[in-house]
Design a protein around this motif. Structure first.
Motif, PDB file in Angstrom:
ATOM      1  N   LEU A  18       1.414  -1.014   0.468  1.00 33.48           N
ATOM      2  CA  LEU A  18      -0.329   0.200   0.072  1.00 33.48           C
ATOM      3  C   LEU A  18       1.064   0.880  -0.232  1.00 33.48           C
ATOM      4  N   VAL A  19       2.204   1.162   1.013  1.00 30.07           N
ATOM      5  CA  VAL A  19       3.385   2.424   0.691  1.00 30.07           C
ATOM      6  C   VAL A  19       3.780   2.685  -0.708  1.00 30.07           C
ATOM      7  N   ALA A  20       4.365   1.372  -0.727  1.00 32.54           N
ATOM      8  CA  ALA A  20       4.793   1.747  -2.219  1.00 32.54           C
ATOM      9  C   ALA A  20       3.718   1.879  -3.401  1.00 32.54           C
ATOM     10  N   ALA A  21       2.527   1.645  -3.352  1.00 32.22           N
ATOM     11  CA  ALA A  21       1.764   1.750  -4.426  1.00 32.22           C
ATOM     12  C   ALA A  21       1.124   3.063  -4.418  1.00 32.22           C
ATOM     13  N   LEU A  22       0.846   3.907  -2.593  1.00 27.70           N
ATOM     14  CA  LEU A  22       0.696   5.189  -2.910  1.00 27.70           C
ATOM     15  C   LEU A  22       1.968   6.125  -3.265  1.00 27.70           C
ATOM     16  N   ALA A  35      -2.809   6.022 -17.682  1.00 28.02           N
ATOM     17  CA  ALA A  35      -2.892   4.218 -17.474  1.00 28.02           C
ATOM     18  C   ALA A  35      -1.751   3.566 -15.994  1.00 28.02           C
ATOM     19  N   PRO A  36      -0.617   4.083 -15.873  1.00 30.34           N
ATOM     20  CA  PRO A  36      -0.862   3.542 -14.603  1.00 30.34           C
ATOM     21  C   PRO A  36      -1.123   3.878 -13.552  1.00 30.34           C
ATOM     22  N   ILE A  37      -1.750   5.100 -13.562  1.00 32.03           N
ATOM     23  CA  ILE A  37      -2.608   5.832 -12.329  1.00 32.03           C
ATOM     24  C   ILE A  37      -4.012   4.753 -12.629  1.00 32.03           C
ATOM     25  N   LEU A  38      -4.134   4.427 -14.034  1.00 28.58           N
ATOM     26  CA  LEU A  38      -5.511   3.320 -12.981  1.00 28.58           C
ATOM     27  C   LEU A  38      -5.060   2.593 -13.154  1.00 28.58           C
ATOM     28  N   ALA A  39      -3.967   2.102 -12.847  1.00 28.55           N
ATOM     29  CA  ALA A  39      -3.941   0.622 -12.224  1.00 28.55           C
ATOM     30  C   ALA A  39      -3.445   0.694 -11.458  1.00 28.55           C
ATOM     31  N   ASN A  40      -3.110   1.854 -10.598  1.00 27.76           N
ATOM     32  CA  ASN A  40      -2.596   1.571  -9.891  1.00 27.76           C
ATOM     33  C   ASN A  40      -3.939   2.169  -8.463  1.00 27.76           C
ATOM     34  N   LEU A  42      -6.606   0.722  -9.021  1.00 29.60           N
ATOM     35  CA  LEU A  42      -7.157  -0.772  -8.905  1.00 29.60           C
ATOM     36  C   LEU A  42      -6.053  -1.324  -8.429  1.00 29.60           C
ATOM     37  N   HIS A  43      -4.719  -1.232  -7.904  1.00 32.60           N
ATOM     38  CA  HIS A  43      -3.913  -2.172  -7.139  1.00 32.60           C
ATOM     39  C   HIS A  43      -4.004  -1.726  -5.856  1.00 32.60           C
ATOM     40  N   ILE A  44      -4.487  -0.834  -5.419  1.00 31.34           N
ATOM     41  CA  ILE A  44      -4.668   0.068  -4.220  1.00 31.34           C
ATOM     42  C   ILE A  44      -6.095  -0.561  -3.462  1.00 31.34           C
ATOM     43  N   VAL A  45      -6.862  -1.076  -4.032  1.00 27.73           N
ATOM     44  CA  VAL A  45      -8.245  -1.435  -4.327  1.00 27.73           C
ATOM     45  C   VAL A  45      -8.300  -2.716  -3.658  1.00 27.73           C
ATOM     46  N   ALA A  46      -7.350  -3.978  -4.415  1.00 30.47           N
ATOM     47  CA  ALA A  46      -6.825  -5.056  -4.189  1.00 30.47           C
ATOM     48  C   ALA A  46      -6.429  -5.447  -2.972  1.00 30.47           C
ATOM     49  N   ILE A  47      -5.385  -4.127  -2.865  1.00 26.93           N
ATOM     50  CA  ILE A  47      -4.548  -4.670  -1.738  1.00 26.93           C
ATOM     51  C   ILE A  47      -5.760  -4.011  -0.338  1.00 26.93           C
ATOM     52  N   ILE A  48      -6.633  -3.764  -0.568  1.00 28.39           N
ATOM     53  CA  ILE A  48      -7.481  -3.303   0.791  1.00 28.39           C
ATOM     54  C   ILE A  48      -8.323  -4.509   0.885  1.00 28.39           C
ATOM     55  N   LEU A  49      -9.004  -4.963  -0.263  1.00 27.45           N
ATOM     56  CA  LEU A  49      -9.193  -6.041  -0.116  1.00 27.45           C
ATOM     57  C   LEU A  49      -8.837  -7.290   0.744  1.00 27.45           C
ATOM     58  N   GLY A  50      -7.735  -7.527   0.501  1.00 21.94           N
ATOM     59  CA  GLY A  50      -7.076  -8.232   1.224  1.00 21.94           C
ATOM     60  C   GLY A  50      -7.086  -8.115   1.949  1.00 21.94           C
ATOM     61  N   LEU A  69      -3.279 -10.406  -8.125  1.00 21.73           N
ATOM     62  CA  LEU A  69      -1.084 -10.302  -8.333  1.00 21.73           C
ATOM     63  C   LEU A  69      -0.777 -10.801  -9.276  1.00 21.73           C
ATOM     64  N   VAL A  70      -1.212 -11.654  -9.783  1.00 24.15           N
ATOM     65  CA  VAL A  70      -0.765 -11.891 -11.346  1.00 24.15           C
ATOM     66  C   VAL A  70      -1.158 -10.850 -12.472  1.00 24.15           C
ATOM     67  N   MET A  71      -2.290 -10.352 -12.159  1.00 26.45           N
ATOM     68  CA  MET A  71      -2.470  -9.636 -13.538  1.00 26.45           C
ATOM     69  C   MET A  71      -0.779  -8.143 -13.239  1.00 26.45           C
ATOM     70  N   TRP A  72      -1.376  -7.568 -11.439  1.00 28.02           N
ATOM     71  CA  TRP A  72      -0.783  -6.885 -11.551  1.00 28.02           C
ATOM     72  C   TRP A  72       1.422  -6.774 -11.574  1.00 28.02           C
ATOM     73  N   VAL A  73       1.771  -8.408 -11.162  1.00 28.62           N
ATOM     74  CA  VAL A  73       3.332  -8.769 -12.554  1.00 28.62           C
ATOM     75  C   VAL A  73       3.263  -8.384 -13.705  1.00 28.62           C
ATOM     76  N   GLY A  74       1.797  -9.298 -14.145  1.00 34.26           N
ATOM     77  CA  GLY A  74       1.869  -8.840 -15.835  1.00 34.26           C
ATOM     78  C   GLY A  74       2.160  -7.681 -15.797  1.00 34.26           C
ATOM     79  N   TRP A  75       1.340  -6.746 -15.816  1.00 35.82           N
ATOM     80  CA  TRP A  75       1.856  -5.717 -15.799  1.00 35.82           C
ATOM     81  C   TRP A  75       2.939  -4.652 -15.406  1.00 35.82           C
ATOM     82  N   ASN A  76       3.582  -5.094 -14.483  1.00 32.46           N
ATOM     83  CA  ASN A  76       5.201  -4.300 -13.777  1.00 32.46           C
ATOM     84  C   ASN A  76       5.828  -4.897 -14.473  1.00 32.46           C
TER      85      ASN A  76
END
Length: 205
Positions: A18-22, A35-40, A42-50, A69-76
Protein backbone atom coordinates in the motif's frame (compact mmCIF):
# COMPACT_ATOMS: atom_id res chain seq x y z
CA UNK A 1 0.24 -19.95 16.03
CA UNK A 2 1.01 -20.75 12.38
CA UNK A 3 -2.21 -19.14 11.21
CA UNK A 4 -1.53 -16.01 13.24
CA UNK A 5 2.00 -15.76 11.88
CA UNK A 6 0.75 -16.11 8.32
CA UNK A 7 -1.93 -13.46 8.80
CA UNK A 8 0.48 -11.03 10.44
CA UNK A 9 3.03 -11.53 7.67
CA UNK A 10 0.40 -11.03 4.98
CA UNK A 11 -0.83 -7.85 6.66
CA UNK A 12 2.76 -6.57 6.78
CA UNK A 13 3.22 -7.33 3.08
CA UNK A 14 -0.07 -5.61 2.24
CA UNK A 15 1.01 -2.57 4.24
CA UNK A 16 4.29 -2.36 2.32
CA UNK A 17 2.40 -2.77 -0.95
CA UNK A 18 0.00 0.00 0.00
CA UNK A 19 2.82 2.41 0.85
CA UNK A 20 4.68 1.56 -2.38
CA UNK A 21 1.51 1.93 -4.46
CA UNK A 22 0.62 5.31 -2.95
CA UNK A 23 4.17 6.56 -3.50
CA UNK A 24 4.05 5.42 -7.09
CA UNK A 25 0.61 6.93 -7.62
CA UNK A 26 1.87 10.35 -6.53
CA UNK A 27 4.76 10.37 -9.01
CA UNK A 28 2.57 9.03 -11.82
CA UNK A 29 0.12 11.86 -11.18
CA UNK A 30 2.97 14.34 -11.37
CA UNK A 31 3.97 12.86 -14.72
CA UNK A 32 0.38 12.69 -16.09
CA UNK A 33 0.71 9.00 -16.88
CA UNK A 34 -2.93 8.00 -16.94
CA UNK A 35 -2.59 4.27 -17.65
CA UNK A 36 -0.32 3.68 -14.61
CA UNK A 37 -2.61 5.90 -12.52
CA UNK A 38 -5.59 3.69 -13.32
CA UNK A 39 -3.60 0.51 -12.68
CA UNK A 40 -2.31 1.87 -9.36
CA UNK A 41 -5.85 2.74 -8.27
CA UNK A 42 -7.08 -0.79 -8.97
CA UNK A 43 -4.05 -2.16 -7.15
CA UNK A 44 -4.81 -0.07 -4.07
CA UNK A 45 -8.42 -1.33 -4.05
CA UNK A 46 -7.21 -4.94 -4.33
CA UNK A 47 -4.76 -4.43 -1.46
CA UNK A 48 -7.50 -3.03 0.78
CA UNK A 49 -9.72 -6.02 -0.05
CA UNK A 50 -6.82 -8.35 0.72
CA UNK A 51 -6.28 -6.72 4.10
CA UNK A 52 -10.01 -6.87 4.85
CA UNK A 53 -10.11 -10.56 3.92
CA UNK A 54 -7.12 -11.27 6.14
CA UNK A 55 -8.61 -9.53 9.17
CA UNK A 56 -12.14 -10.87 8.69
CA UNK A 57 -11.15 -14.44 7.73
CA UNK A 58 -12.69 -14.12 4.23
CA UNK A 59 -10.95 -16.51 1.87
CA UNK A 60 -12.84 -15.21 -1.18
CA UNK A 61 -11.33 -11.77 -0.80
CA UNK A 62 -7.89 -13.33 -0.51
CA UNK A 63 -8.48 -15.35 -3.69
CA UNK A 64 -9.46 -12.17 -5.54
CA UNK A 65 -6.37 -10.44 -4.14
CA UNK A 66 -4.14 -13.31 -5.28
CA UNK A 67 -5.64 -13.32 -8.79
CA UNK A 68 -5.12 -9.58 -9.05
CA UNK A 69 -1.48 -9.96 -8.02
CA UNK A 70 -0.91 -12.24 -11.01
CA UNK A 71 -2.21 -9.51 -13.32
CA UNK A 72 -0.20 -6.91 -11.38
CA UNK A 73 3.00 -8.86 -12.00
CA UNK A 74 2.14 -8.97 -15.70
CA UNK A 75 1.53 -5.20 -15.80
CA UNK A 76 4.79 -4.38 -14.04
CA UNK A 77 6.66 -6.77 -16.31
CA UNK A 78 5.24 -4.80 -19.24
CA UNK A 79 6.41 -1.54 -17.62
CA UNK A 80 9.91 -2.96 -17.23
CA UNK A 81 9.99 -4.07 -20.86
CA UNK A 82 8.58 -0.72 -21.97
CA UNK A 83 11.25 1.40 -20.29
CA UNK A 84 14.02 -0.97 -21.36
CA UNK A 85 12.54 -0.97 -24.89
CA UNK A 86 12.49 -4.74 -25.14
CA UNK A 87 11.37 -6.08 -28.51
CA UNK A 88 9.23 -3.63 -30.47
CA UNK A 89 8.34 -1.49 -27.47
CA UNK A 90 9.47 2.12 -27.65
CA UNK A 91 9.16 5.04 -25.27
CA UNK A 92 8.26 7.22 -28.26
CA UNK A 93 4.78 5.65 -28.26
CA UNK A 94 3.17 8.12 -25.90
CA UNK A 95 -0.34 6.68 -26.17
CA UNK A 96 0.68 3.55 -24.23
CA UNK A 97 0.94 5.50 -20.97
CA UNK A 98 -1.28 8.53 -21.50
CA UNK A 99 -4.07 7.20 -23.76
CA UNK A 100 -2.77 9.74 -26.29
CA UNK A 101 -4.14 12.67 -24.23
CA UNK A 102 -0.83 14.30 -23.32
CA UNK A 103 2.90 14.03 -23.81
CA UNK A 104 4.24 10.98 -21.96
CA UNK A 105 6.97 11.94 -19.58
CA UNK A 106 8.07 10.23 -16.41
CA UNK A 107 8.38 12.66 -13.52
CA UNK A 108 11.84 11.25 -12.86
CA UNK A 109 13.03 12.42 -16.29
CA UNK A 110 13.43 15.98 -15.03
CA UNK A 111 13.66 15.39 -11.29
CA UNK A 112 16.03 12.45 -11.03
CA UNK A 113 19.04 12.60 -8.70
CA UNK A 114 21.62 15.01 -10.06
CA UNK A 115 19.67 15.86 -13.23
CA UNK A 116 20.27 19.24 -14.85
CA UNK A 117 17.37 20.42 -17.01
CA UNK A 118 17.97 22.94 -19.79
CA UNK A 119 15.02 24.23 -21.84
CA UNK A 120 15.47 24.49 -25.59
CA UNK A 121 13.96 27.79 -26.72
CA UNK A 122 12.32 28.34 -30.10
CA UNK A 123 12.27 24.66 -30.94
CA UNK A 124 10.36 23.75 -34.08
CA UNK A 125 10.02 20.05 -33.26
CA UNK A 126 7.64 20.45 -30.32
CA UNK A 127 3.86 21.00 -30.52
CA UNK A 128 2.47 24.36 -29.46
CA UNK A 129 1.43 23.11 -26.03
CA UNK A 130 4.75 21.40 -25.18
CA UNK A 131 8.36 22.42 -24.70
CA UNK A 132 11.63 20.73 -25.46
CA UNK A 133 14.26 20.17 -22.80
CA UNK A 134 17.64 18.55 -22.51
CA UNK A 135 18.52 16.58 -19.40
CA UNK A 136 22.10 15.86 -18.39
CA UNK A 137 24.18 14.87 -15.39
CA UNK A 138 21.73 12.35 -13.95
CA UNK A 139 23.23 9.92 -11.48
CA UNK A 140 20.55 7.39 -12.49
CA UNK A 141 18.48 7.69 -15.64
CA UNK A 142 14.73 7.91 -15.21
CA UNK A 143 14.03 4.66 -17.05
CA UNK A 144 16.10 2.70 -14.55
CA UNK A 145 14.26 4.37 -11.64
CA UNK A 146 10.97 3.27 -13.20
CA UNK A 147 12.34 -0.23 -13.73
CA UNK A 148 13.49 -0.47 -10.10
CA UNK A 149 10.08 0.71 -8.91
CA UNK A 150 8.34 -1.95 -10.99
CA UNK A 151 10.80 -4.60 -9.82
CA UNK A 152 9.96 -3.79 -6.18
CA UNK A 153 6.27 -4.10 -7.04
CA UNK A 154 6.86 -7.51 -8.61
CA UNK A 155 8.83 -8.72 -5.60
CA UNK A 156 6.16 -7.62 -3.13
CA UNK A 157 3.45 -9.14 -5.32
CA UNK A 158 5.19 -12.52 -5.38
CA UNK A 159 5.45 -12.61 -1.60
CA UNK A 160 1.85 -11.43 -1.29
CA UNK A 161 0.63 -14.12 -3.67
CA UNK A 162 2.36 -16.91 -1.75
CA UNK A 163 1.06 -15.77 1.64
CA UNK A 164 -2.43 -15.04 0.31
CA UNK A 165 -2.69 -18.60 -1.00
CA UNK A 166 -1.36 -19.99 2.28
CA UNK A 167 -3.68 -17.97 4.53
CA UNK A 168 -6.67 -18.66 2.28
CA UNK A 169 -5.94 -22.39 2.46
CA UNK A 170 -5.74 -22.19 6.28
CA UNK A 171 -9.09 -20.39 6.42
CA UNK A 172 -10.73 -22.98 4.19
CA UNK A 173 -9.29 -25.85 6.23
CA UNK A 174 -10.65 -24.29 9.41
CA UNK A 175 -14.10 -23.91 7.85
CA UNK A 176 -14.11 -27.54 6.68
CA UNK A 177 -13.02 -28.89 10.06
CA UNK A 178 -15.64 -26.76 11.82
CA UNK A 179 -18.42 -28.13 9.59
CA UNK A 180 -17.17 -31.67 10.15
CA UNK A 181 -17.68 -31.49 13.90
CA UNK A 182 -21.19 -30.17 13.49
CA UNK A 183 -20.75 -26.42 13.46
CA UNK A 184 -23.11 -24.62 15.74
CA UNK A 185 -25.45 -27.63 15.90
CA UNK A 186 -23.51 -29.08 18.79
CA UNK A 187 -24.14 -25.86 20.72
CA UNK A 188 -27.90 -25.80 20.11
CA UNK A 189 -30.30 -25.25 22.94
CA UNK A 190 -30.97 -28.34 25.00
CA UNK A 191 -33.78 -28.16 27.56
CA UNK A 192 -32.67 -29.17 31.05
CA UNK A 193 -33.41 -32.75 32.00
CA UNK A 194 -35.27 -33.29 35.20
CA UNK A 195 -33.46 -35.34 37.73
CA UNK A 196 -35.04 -38.56 38.88
CA UNK A 197 -35.90 -37.30 42.35
CA UNK A 198 -37.81 -34.33 40.88
CA UNK A 199 -39.98 -36.35 38.53
CA UNK A 200 -43.67 -36.39 39.38
CA UNK A 201 -45.08 -39.68 40.64
CA UNK A 202 -48.71 -40.70 39.93
CA UNK A 203 -51.11 -40.68 42.88
CA UNK A 204 -53.68 -43.39 43.41
CA UNK A 205 -56.85 -42.73 45.40
Amino acid sequence: MGKCDGRCTLLAICSLQLVAALQRQVFDFLGYQWAPILANFLHIVAIILGMFGTVQFRSRYLIFYAVWLVMWVGWNSFIICFYLEVGHLSQDRDFLMTFNTSLHRSWWMEHGPGCLVTPVLDSHIAPDDHHVITVSGCLLDYQYIEVLSSAVQVLLALFGFVYACYVSKVFQDDEDSFDFIGGFDSYGYQPPQKSSHLQLQPLYT
